[in-house]
Design a protein around this motif. Structure first.
Motif, PDB file in Angstrom:
ATOM      1  N   GLU A  74       0.738  -1.252   0.245  1.00  0.00           N
ATOM      2  CA  GLU A  74      -0.270   0.066  -0.073  1.00  0.00           C
ATOM      3  C   GLU A  74       0.559   1.301   0.063  1.00  0.00           C
ATOM      4  O   GLU A  74       0.341   2.397  -0.444  1.00  0.00           O
ATOM      5  N   THR A  77       3.672   2.001  -5.921  1.00  0.00           N
ATOM      6  CA  THR A  77       3.026   1.933  -6.391  1.00  0.00           C
ATOM      7  C   THR A  77       3.690   0.997  -7.345  1.00  0.00           C
ATOM      8  O   THR A  77       4.863   1.569  -7.453  1.00  0.00           O
ATOM      9  N   THR A  79       3.800   0.605 -11.815  1.00  0.00           N
ATOM     10  CA  THR A  79       3.313   1.083 -12.490  1.00  0.00           C
ATOM     11  C   THR A  79       3.280  -0.495 -14.076  1.00  0.00           C
ATOM     12  O   THR A  79       4.978  -0.999 -13.904  1.00  0.00           O
ATOM     13  N   ILE A 105      -5.485  -5.194  -3.403  1.00  0.00           N
ATOM     14  CA  ILE A 105      -4.466  -3.964  -3.791  1.00  0.00           C
ATOM     15  C   ILE A 105      -4.276  -3.769  -5.459  1.00  0.00           C
ATOM     16  O   ILE A 105      -4.585  -4.557  -6.094  1.00  0.00           O
ATOM     17  N   GLU A 106      -4.765  -1.996  -4.742  1.00  0.00           N
ATOM     18  CA  GLU A 106      -5.282  -2.273  -6.036  1.00  0.00           C
ATOM     19  C   GLU A 106      -4.343  -0.529  -6.657  1.00  0.00           C
ATOM     20  O   GLU A 106      -5.010   0.284  -7.815  1.00  0.00           O
ATOM     21  N   ASN A 107      -3.371  -0.276  -6.382  1.00  0.00           N
ATOM     22  CA  ASN A 107      -2.691   1.325  -6.770  1.00  0.00           C
ATOM     23  C   ASN A 107      -1.936   0.368  -8.093  1.00  0.00           C
ATOM     24  O   ASN A 107      -0.275   0.441  -7.508  1.00  0.00           O
ATOM     25  N   THR A 108      -1.785  -0.026  -8.754  1.00  0.00           N
ATOM     26  CA  THR A 108      -0.978  -0.536  -9.917  1.00  0.00           C
ATOM     27  C   THR A 108      -1.740   0.686 -11.206  1.00  0.00           C
ATOM     28  O   THR A 108      -3.142   0.546 -11.797  1.00  0.00           O
ATOM     29  N   LYS A 109      -0.895   1.057 -12.423  1.00  0.00           N
ATOM     30  CA  LYS A 109      -0.864   1.691 -13.064  1.00  0.00           C
ATOM     31  C   LYS A 109      -0.901   0.751 -14.152  1.00  0.00           C
ATOM     32  O   LYS A 109       0.757   0.547 -14.596  1.00  0.00           O
TER      33      LYS A 109
END
Length: 174
Positions: A74, A77, A79, A105-109
């Motif tokens: 968390e 990040t 990418t 976990i969703e903090n992926t670009k």
């Protein structure tokens, strides 16, 4: 005469393969630029995503270890530079997504690139993207590590190594 006929036959065969290849790629639209994960789940040209996502078997022991580092995930990040035209992206991006989904976990670009590993907006500039997929893990603007093209062991094991801050040398290291 026989050699001449064989040459003509070879040219005809190669020409027809090129035509088939051109036609099949013309009917497929690659996703370039920022991509939402939903686009990979629902786009008609990315049926590969759901197939690999569903069939991939997570390593439960490694997943248990990764869950202990959820707070560290968390703080970073991630990418991912991928090619919707790339077989390695077809394999590794759904697997990575399944790991992140399991961890919540969703903090992926996601950044889709063309065959030259470029985007119209220049998202790849300064990132040294030579192979796809490339998973770049950053914390506070500093790169902690990256997985390039394919993991060394598995996506779960390699992520665990990176999130633990252990030494990790990706494929195609500089």
């Amino acid at each position: 005469m026989r050699a001449f006929l064989n040459s003509i036959l070879a040219v005809l065969i190669l020409s027809s393969c090129q035509e088939i290849e051109t036609n099949s790629s013309a009917s497929s639209i690659d996703l370039i630029g920022e991509i939402e994960i939903e686009e990979l789940n629902t786009n008609e040209n990315t049926t590969w995503f759901n197939k690999e996502f569903e069939s991939y078997q997570l390593d439960s022991v490694i997943m248990d270890s990764l869950s202990l580092y959820k707070n560290k995930f968390e703080e970073v990040t991630i990418t991912i530079f991928l090619g919707t035209w790339c077989e390695d992206s077809h394999k590794e991006v759904p697997r990575f997504s399944k790991v992140m989904n399991e961890l919540g976990i969703e903090n992926t670009k996601l950044i889709g690139v063309d065959y030259n590993k470029e985007t119209p907006a220049g998202f790849e500039k300064g990132k040294d993207i030579r192979h796809v997929p490339t998973f770049i893990i950053n914390k506070g603007g500093k790169e902690l590590g990256r997985i390039v093209e394919t993991p060394i062991e598995s996506i779960e094991k390699d992520l665990l190594t990176l999130i633990q801050g252990k030494k990790y040398i990706p494929n195609y290291a500089k």
